[in-house]
Design an enzyme around this catalytic site. Structure first.
Site, PDB file in Angstrom:
ATOM      1  N   GLU A 131       0.933  -1.072  -0.009  1.00  0.00           N
ATOM      2  CA  GLU A 131      -0.065   0.014  -0.086  1.00  0.00           C
ATOM      3  C   GLU A 131       0.990   1.250  -0.091  1.00  0.00           C
ATOM      4  O   GLU A 131       0.617   2.166   0.648  1.00  0.00           O
ATOM      5  CB  GLU A 131      -1.085   0.017   1.247  1.00  0.00           C
ATOM      6  CG  GLU A 131      -1.970  -1.157   1.042  1.00  0.00           C
ATOM      7  CD  GLU A 131      -2.874  -1.443   2.192  1.00  0.00           C
ATOM      8  OE1 GLU A 131      -2.771  -0.777   3.204  1.00  0.00           O
ATOM      9  OE2 GLU A 131      -3.497  -2.324   2.208  1.00  0.00           O
ATOM     10  N   GLU A 164      -5.402  -8.397  -0.644  1.00  0.00           N
ATOM     11  CA  GLU A 164      -6.184  -7.780   0.454  1.00  0.00           C
ATOM     12  C   GLU A 164      -7.392  -7.398   0.122  1.00  0.00           C
ATOM     13  O   GLU A 164      -7.649  -6.483  -0.756  1.00  0.00           O
ATOM     14  CB  GLU A 164      -5.496  -6.634   1.340  1.00  0.00           C
ATOM     15  CG  GLU A 164      -4.650  -7.420   2.300  1.00  0.00           C
ATOM     16  CD  GLU A 164      -3.907  -5.925   3.084  1.00  0.00           C
ATOM     17  OE1 GLU A 164      -4.759  -5.414   3.806  1.00  0.00           O
ATOM     18  OE2 GLU A 164      -2.579  -5.925   3.327  1.00  0.00           O
TER      19      GLU A 164
END
Ligand code: BMA
Length: 334
Positions: free
Chosen positions: A155, A260
Site C-alpha cells: 500500500e 487484500e
C-alpha cells in the site's frame, strides 16, 4: 509453487485469509499435541479451510517474540508449516516499525534515506532484515524451508505507512525494495521467497507502476482494495483496478492476485455472492485474501451464526472459489 498458482488461476482463485488459523472470534491457536488439525472460522462455516494462509511478521525486526497482533512467532512457524503440509500456501506481509523513531508502521516520520546504504540507520536496518531472513530460513518442512509469498512495503501509494505516499519518493521506495531483496537473497541466502508488489486501490491519477521496483525484483503483482460500506465505489474500483493489474501482469507474464480485501464486520446482505463474486469471477487473479478475524468489531469473514454465514456457504460452492480441498485436487492432478 509458482506453477501451482498458475494452475489455480486457470481454474478460479484460491480463497485466503490473514491469520486464518492463528485466531478467530472467541478462540486463539493453542498447541494441542493430540490435535494436529488446524482450526479456523472459515472451516467452521464451510467445512473446508482457506487455500491461502496470510501471516504478518511485524515486530520480528525488533527481536520481539510475538508479532504486532500478539501472535507468537513460534506458533506462526508451526501454523505456516502445517498449512504448507496440507497443500495450502503461505503469504506474509510485514507491518514493520519505523527504524528511525522506533515507532510502528503508522509512524510516518520519513525514514527511507536514513536506512539505505550510506544512511545513518543502515546498520539497524540490516539487522532487521537479518532477523527476517533468520525467521524465513527457519520455517522448515522435511528439513527444507517452505516457499513463502512475501509482500513487503504494501500500500505504498497511500500515505499511512512511513514507506509510502507523501512520506517518501518513488525513487527511494524502489531503492529500499531492491536493497532489501538483495540483502535477503545475496547477503543472507534466503531463496524460498516469491515477492509481491501490492499498491492500494488506485486514485484517479495513480499510475500502478509508479513504485514498481523492476521485473527482476518482483514475482507477482497485487492490489489491496477494501469495501468501506461504499459498495458502488468498491465495485468500480474492482472493475477498473483489477483490469489494470491483469493487463500489466499479462504483458509481463507474471501472476497476479487480489492481495487484500474485505468488508469489516461483513454486514451487507449478499456481499460475497453478489458484490464480490461477479466482479472477480473472470478477473484472472490467483488468489483473494480476506483480512483477519480479530474481534467482533474487526473481522472480515463470517463465523458460525454470523449474518453472512449462508452467503459464504453459497460463495464456497461456486466453481471458481477454491478452498483447501479444491487446490489439493488441482495439485495432485498435474
Ligand atoms: C491492520 C489492522 C490492525 C493490524 C494490522 C496488522 O489492517 O488489522 O489492527 O495490527 O492490520 O495486522
Amino acid at each position: 509453487m509458482h506453477k501451482d498458482l498458475f494452475l489455480i488461476s486457470e481454474k478460479g482463485f484460491a480463497i485466503s485469509q490473514q491469520d486464518a488459523t492463528s485466531y478467530g472470534i472467541g478462540w486463539k491457536f493453542k498447541e494441542d499435541p493430540s490435535q494436529t488439525l488446524l482450526k479456523s472460522d472459515v472451516h467452521d462455516v464451510v467445512n473446508d479451510y482457506p487455500a491461502g494462509f496470510g501471516f504478518d511478521i511485524g515486530g520480528i525486526e525488533y527481536g520481539h517474540d510475538q508479532n504486532l497482533d500478539s501472535v507468537p512467532f513460534s506458533d506462526m512457524r508451526k501454523l505456516m508449516v502445517e498449512a504448507y503440509k496440507e497443500g495450502g500456501f503461505v503469504t506474509v506481509s510485514w507491518h514493520l516499525g519505523n527504524p528511525v523513531t522506533g515507532g510502528n508502521s503508522w509512524d510516518t516520520t520519513p525514514a527511507i534515506p536514513q536506512i539505505l546504504e550510506g544512511g545513518e540507520y543502515h546498520e539497524t536496518y540490516k539487522l532487521w532484515v537479518k532477523r527476517v531472513a533468520d525467521f524465513f530460513k527457519s520455517v522448515n518442512y522435511n528439513d527444507k524451508p517452505i516457499p513463502i509469498i512475501f509482500r513487503p512495503f504494501h500500500e505504498m501509494n497511500g500515505s499511512w505507512f512511513w514507506w509510502g505516499g507523501n512520506n517518501t519518493t518513488a525513487i527511494d521506495y524502489i531503492k529500499l525494495w531492491r536493497e532489501t531483496v538483495e540483502m535477503l537473497r545475496d547477503e543472507y541466502g534466503v531463496h524460498n521467497l516469491l515477492y509481491v508488489y501490492s499498491p492500494n486501490k488506485l486514485a484517479p491519477d495513480d499510475d500502478y507502476l509508479k513504485y514498481y521496483p523492476a521485473d527482476a525484483y518482483v514475482d507477482i503483482l497485487g492490489i489491496d482494495i477494501y469495501d468501506f460500506y461504499n459498495t458502488e465505489d468498491y465495485v468500480e474500483a474492482l472493475k477498473h483496478d483489477l483490469k489494470i493489474v491483469k493487463e500489466i501482469a499479462e504483458q509481463k507474464n507474471k501472476l497476479y492476485a487480489f492481495t487484500e480485501t474485505g468488508l469489516e464486520k461483513v454486514n451487507t446482505e449478499g456481499w460475497f455472492t453478489e458484490v464480490l463474486y461477479p466482479n472477480i469471477k473472470y478477473s484472472g487473479i490467483a488468489w483473494v485474501l480476506f483480512w483477519r478475524n480479530y474481534t467482533v468489531n474487526h473481522f472480515y469473514m463470517p463465523y458460525k451464526k454470523q449474518k453472512l454465514e449462508n452467503d459464504l456457504i453459497k460463495f464456497s460452492k461456486f466453481p471458481e472459489t477454491l478452498f483447501l480441498k479444491d487446490i489439493q485436487q488441482i495439485k495432485t492432478k498435474k
